[in-house]
Design a protein around this motif. Structure first.
Motif, mmCIF file in Angstrom:
data_model
loop_
_atom_site.group_PDB
_atom_site.id
_atom_site.type_symbol
_atom_site.label_atom_id
_atom_site.label_comp_id
_atom_site.label_asym_id
_atom_site.label_seq_id
_atom_site.Cartn_x
_atom_site.Cartn_y
_atom_site.Cartn_z
ATOM 1 N N VAL A 10 1.255 -1.905 -0.024
ATOM 2 C CA VAL A 10 0.061 0.266 -0.101
ATOM 3 C C VAL A 10 0.913 1.359 -0.075
ATOM 4 O O VAL A 10 0.660 2.249 -0.504
ATOM 5 C CB VAL A 10 -0.615 -0.254 0.874
ATOM 6 C CG1 VAL A 10 -1.886 1.685 1.343
ATOM 7 C CG2 VAL A 10 -1.659 -1.252 1.039
ATOM 8 N N LEU A 13 1.937 1.742 -3.613
ATOM 9 C CA LEU A 13 1.088 1.946 -4.329
ATOM 10 C C LEU A 13 0.798 3.790 -4.247
ATOM 11 O O LEU A 13 0.972 4.520 -5.215
ATOM 12 C CB LEU A 13 -0.877 1.570 -4.097
ATOM 13 C CG LEU A 13 -2.068 1.723 -4.687
ATOM 14 C CD1 LEU A 13 -1.275 2.071 -6.289
ATOM 15 C CD2 LEU A 13 -2.990 0.924 -4.524
ATOM 16 N N HIS A 14 1.023 4.286 -2.409
ATOM 17 C CA HIS A 14 0.813 5.408 -2.138
ATOM 18 C C HIS A 14 1.506 6.523 -2.513
ATOM 19 O O HIS A 14 1.651 7.280 -3.754
ATOM 20 C CB HIS A 14 0.841 5.403 -0.635
ATOM 21 C CG HIS A 14 0.020 6.518 -0.181
ATOM 22 N ND1 HIS A 14 -0.396 6.798 1.203
ATOM 23 C CD2 HIS A 14 -0.406 7.875 -1.225
ATOM 24 C CE1 HIS A 14 -0.943 7.885 1.407
ATOM 25 N NE2 HIS A 14 -1.010 8.464 0.159
ATOM 26 N N ALA A 16 3.067 5.787 -5.804
ATOM 27 C CA ALA A 16 2.439 5.577 -7.633
ATOM 28 C C ALA A 16 2.031 6.678 -7.351
ATOM 29 O O ALA A 16 2.030 7.343 -8.413
ATOM 30 C CB ALA A 16 2.638 4.298 -7.490
ATOM 31 N N LEU A 57 -5.648 5.805 1.406
ATOM 32 C CA LEU A 57 -4.128 4.971 1.523
ATOM 33 C C LEU A 57 -3.310 5.514 2.779
ATOM 34 O O LEU A 57 -3.177 4.128 2.825
ATOM 35 C CB LEU A 57 -3.214 4.995 0.964
ATOM 36 C CG LEU A 57 -4.339 5.161 -0.930
ATOM 37 C CD1 LEU A 57 -3.531 5.401 -2.035
ATOM 38 C CD2 LEU A 57 -3.747 3.339 -1.331
#
Length: 118
Positions: A10, A13-14, A16, A57
């Protein structure tokens, strides 16, 4: 172990997503159909910064860290991983202004290109 890996995923992803907020306007110059997605991402980023809204997120990462036996980290993603790491925290207002100029500038270039092609 699995929860910790998910929490790290996560966080990646955050990162990105944050990178997309910063450079997504430049991507839209090459792929104009991505502009609506970037506008939504940029507006969300503005809301998080301007209104101190907690990003889901961040909440998800903290929850997964807790399930993995680790304590949630203080602050949000930028506080944890960006400020003081990529630039000194004292330069935050300058960095935010530069990001805003980059995003709005890319949109203005895209708008200009769209008008000249029409």
């Amino acid at each position: 172990m699995g929860w910790r890996l998910l929490a790290d995923g996560v966080a990646l992803l955050h990162g990105a997503f944050l990178a997309y907020v910063v450079v997504g306007g430049l991507i839209a110059l090459r792929h104009p159909r991505t502009l609506p997605l970037h506008v939504a991402a940029a507006l969300w980023g503005l809301l998080v910064i301007a209104a101190s809204v907690r990003c889901p997120l961040t909440t998800a990462e903290d929850r997964l860290r807790g399930l993995g036996g680790r304590a949630p980290l203080p602050g949000g993603f930028i506080d944890r991983y960006v400020e003081g790491v990529l630039y000194p925290a004292a330069l935050t207002p300058l960095v935010q202004a530069l990001v805003a100029v980059l995003v709005l500038g890319s949109w203005l270039v895209l708008l200009s290109l769209t008008r000249t092609r029409a």
